[in-house]
Design a protein around this motif. Structure first.
Motif, PDB file in Angstrom:
ATOM      1  N   ASN B 169      21.086  60.165  18.365  1.00  0.00           N
ATOM      2  CA  ASN B 169      22.482  60.280  17.889  1.00  0.00           C
ATOM      3  C   ASN B 169      23.607  59.755  18.696  1.00  0.00           C
ATOM      4  O   ASN B 169      24.777  59.529  18.439  1.00  0.00           O
ATOM      5  CB  ASN B 169      22.710  61.244  16.715  1.00  0.00           C
ATOM      6  N   GLY B 170      23.159  59.783  20.050  1.00  0.00           N
ATOM      7  CA  GLY B 170      24.204  59.428  21.082  1.00  0.00           C
ATOM      8  C   GLY B 170      25.021  60.292  21.654  1.00  0.00           C
ATOM      9  O   GLY B 170      25.821  60.081  22.452  1.00  0.00           O
ATOM     10  N   SER B 171      24.989  61.563  21.067  1.00  0.00           N
ATOM     11  CA  SER B 171      25.853  62.641  21.713  1.00  0.00           C
ATOM     12  C   SER B 171      25.616  62.864  23.048  1.00  0.00           C
ATOM     13  O   SER B 171      26.521  63.336  23.911  1.00  0.00           O
ATOM     14  CB  SER B 171      25.210  64.157  20.587  1.00  0.00           C
ATOM     15  N   PHE B 172      24.343  62.919  23.568  1.00  0.00           N
ATOM     16  CA  PHE B 172      23.996  63.035  24.870  1.00  0.00           C
ATOM     17  C   PHE B 172      24.660  62.055  25.856  1.00  0.00           C
ATOM     18  O   PHE B 172      25.373  62.433  26.834  1.00  0.00           O
ATOM     19  CB  PHE B 172      22.452  63.325  25.212  1.00  0.00           C
ATOM     20  N   ALA B 173      24.454  60.922  25.132  1.00  0.00           N
ATOM     21  CA  ALA B 173      25.132  59.667  25.954  1.00  0.00           C
ATOM     22  C   ALA B 173      26.502  59.836  26.317  1.00  0.00           C
ATOM     23  O   ALA B 173      27.327  59.643  27.206  1.00  0.00           O
ATOM     24  CB  ALA B 173      24.635  58.397  25.304  1.00  0.00           C
ATOM     25  N   LEU B 174      27.180  60.289  25.022  1.00  0.00           N
ATOM     26  CA  LEU B 174      28.484  60.402  25.190  1.00  0.00           C
ATOM     27  C   LEU B 174      28.880  61.536  25.965  1.00  0.00           C
ATOM     28  O   LEU B 174      30.215  61.484  26.686  1.00  0.00           O
ATOM     29  CB  LEU B 174      28.925  60.841  23.576  1.00  0.00           C
ATOM     30  N   MET B 175      28.375  62.313  26.268  1.00  0.00           N
ATOM     31  CA  MET B 175      28.625  63.470  27.138  1.00  0.00           C
ATOM     32  C   MET B 175      28.450  63.266  28.551  1.00  0.00           C
ATOM     33  O   MET B 175      28.309  64.177  29.534  1.00  0.00           O
ATOM     34  CB  MET B 175      28.090  65.050  26.693  1.00  0.00           C
ATOM     35  N   GLY B 176      27.580  62.167  28.807  1.00  0.00           N
ATOM     36  CA  GLY B 176      27.273  61.606  29.919  1.00  0.00           C
ATOM     37  C   GLY B 176      26.023  62.228  30.536  1.00  0.00           C
ATOM     38  O   GLY B 176      25.468  62.127  31.730  1.00  0.00           O
ATOM     39  N   GLU B 177      25.050  62.555  29.597  1.00  0.00           N
ATOM     40  CA  GLU B 177      23.799  63.209  29.923  1.00  0.00           C
ATOM     41  C   GLU B 177      22.762  62.149  29.964  1.00  0.00           C
ATOM     42  O   GLU B 177      22.649  61.452  28.924  1.00  0.00           O
ATOM     43  CB  GLU B 177      23.562  64.254  28.933  1.00  0.00           C
ATOM     44  N   ARG B 178      22.124  62.017  31.163  1.00  0.00           N
ATOM     45  CA  ARG B 178      21.180  60.900  31.214  1.00  0.00           C
ATOM     46  C   ARG B 178      19.723  60.920  31.179  1.00  0.00           C
ATOM     47  O   ARG B 178      19.101  60.293  31.240  1.00  0.00           O
ATOM     48  CB  ARG B 178      21.725  59.967  32.644  1.00  0.00           C
ATOM     49  N   GLU B 179      19.532  62.367  31.425  1.00  0.00           N
ATOM     50  CA  GLU B 179      17.941  62.667  31.188  1.00  0.00           C
ATOM     51  C   GLU B 179      17.625  63.739  30.298  1.00  0.00           C
ATOM     52  O   GLU B 179      17.401  64.991  30.635  1.00  0.00           O
ATOM     53  CB  GLU B 179      17.687  63.058  32.743  1.00  0.00           C
ATOM     54  N   PRO B 180      17.840  63.587  28.995  1.00  0.00           N
ATOM     55  CA  PRO B 180      17.745  64.492  28.071  1.00  0.00           C
ATOM     56  C   PRO B 180      16.175  65.125  27.969  1.00  0.00           C
ATOM     57  O   PRO B 180      15.884  66.139  27.637  1.00  0.00           O
ATOM     58  CB  PRO B 180      17.855  63.546  26.664  1.00  0.00           C
TER      59      PRO B 180
END
Lengths: 203, 203
Positions: B169-180
DNA sequence: TTTTATATTGAACATCGATTAATTCTGCGA
DNA sequence: TCGCAGAATTAATCGATGTTCAATATAAAA
């Protein structure tokens, strides 16, 4: 100007969001209706669209309000917490979701088109929940590894979120799991402990 | 009997589910339309409802199919896995979700009325995914603590699910997390390690 | 009072899930 | 071969959705 009642545009928007939030809490995302929200504040559907723009923006505003209420809820939980602030965070996460099932789920039921992003203002408001967790995680980490707090905190939020999701949607109940909060808390504790000894070992 | 084409009831149901699944993958839950599914297999909307009963049951069948495909995907990932089977599980979880965003999200977008339960057959099919994880977790646990495998496995699934959800859902991308994926795997490893030494200490 | 700007309305539109009466088709017994 | 019971299918219908926009109403300005 042609207003029949004495509400400014901003006031009207607030009324729509607050009443829309109640409607969402009442009927849930799938039965939510913009018409019904307009009716509930005594205005027509046309006015709602003039003020909110479109359906997505109405839902976005309602969900951001849920985030704000959620953050307040967690702050209060922290305020009246004993020593175990981590437990308060986890219980706060579950507590709000359970007490506001429909509104909470609507956050994750709504997907905006991939080419449209959340307005920055909403990002900022919603991000405060995570910031709150980052602060508490940082407090628990050894001083020399506090830089990892943001990333670890986001991961722990995701961990708790997964457990909360399975609790709310009935997956855990179906599998016979009866204490999802304790389960989530156990996972969080393990990861925090690992971060603590990890930092120690690197010293 | 009055069939115009030569498809049995069961065949028709399969066609509806398979084509419905494709339609779901194409347009996602919010734009999904039963009419469109009927049109895609050359039947009318009335036939679809006669065969499937109602909208919810159509979605349930489509989502169960997604679970089945997902489980197959994970089994294959395990089959071609090296030593690190836990990593394969986590990567399989993310891999399928990322490759089938719409269908995967539909699983969690659909909520059936609280008074209606999933038909047992669907429960069983969907449960196989978790069973698969339970087996692998049991393998990694010390013999004397294998009884905890089901509960721990469910918890780890929830952990990975939370990370996967934030990824999709893009939450990680939004927070700058690149390796979930690595983030989720780290959490899983920590909990497994804790379970291993925990059992050791109790010996 | 007249003009102007804007707030507000609600009918119209396309589409949705759901239902049902009417129609079409087919296999089987006479 | 024929006729018919009944299954399969359709088309029409219903109430409701998000969205638009010409028409209307109102308050402030001229």
């Amino acid at each position: 100007m042609g207003r029949r009642s004495d509400h400014s545009r901003k006031e009207l928007e607030q009324m729509l969001i607050v009443e829309g939030h109640k409607h969402m809490a009442d009927v849930g995302f799938s039965r939510f209706s913009a018409r019904e929200v307009a009716k509930r504040i005594g205005y027509s559907i046309g006015t709602l669209y003039n003020v909110m723009g479109n359906y997505d923006q109405l839902i976005i505003a309602i969900n951001t309000r849920t985030f704000v209420l959620w953050t307040d809820y967690m702050r209060q939980a922290l305020g009246s917490a004993g020593d175990d602030r981590i437990r308060s965070l986890v219980e706060g996460y579950f507590g709000f979701a359970r007490a506001n099932r429909n509104a909470w789920m609507a956050i994750y039921d709504h997907h905006l088109p991939p080419d449209i992003r959340l307005p920055e203002e909403h990002d900022a408001l919603r991000g405060q929940l995570t910031e709150l967790v980052v602060e508490e995680v940082a407090k628990v980490l050894p001083a020399d590894s506090r830089a990892q707090a943001p990333r670890l905190a986001r991961s722990l939020v995701a961990t708790v979120h997964g457990h909360c999701m399975f609790d709310i949607n009935g997956s855990f109940a179906l599998m016979g799991e009866r204490e999802p909060v304790e389960l989530a808390l156990a996972r969080v504790r393990e990861s925090l402990a690992a971060a603590q000894v990890g930092a120690q070992a690197a010293t």
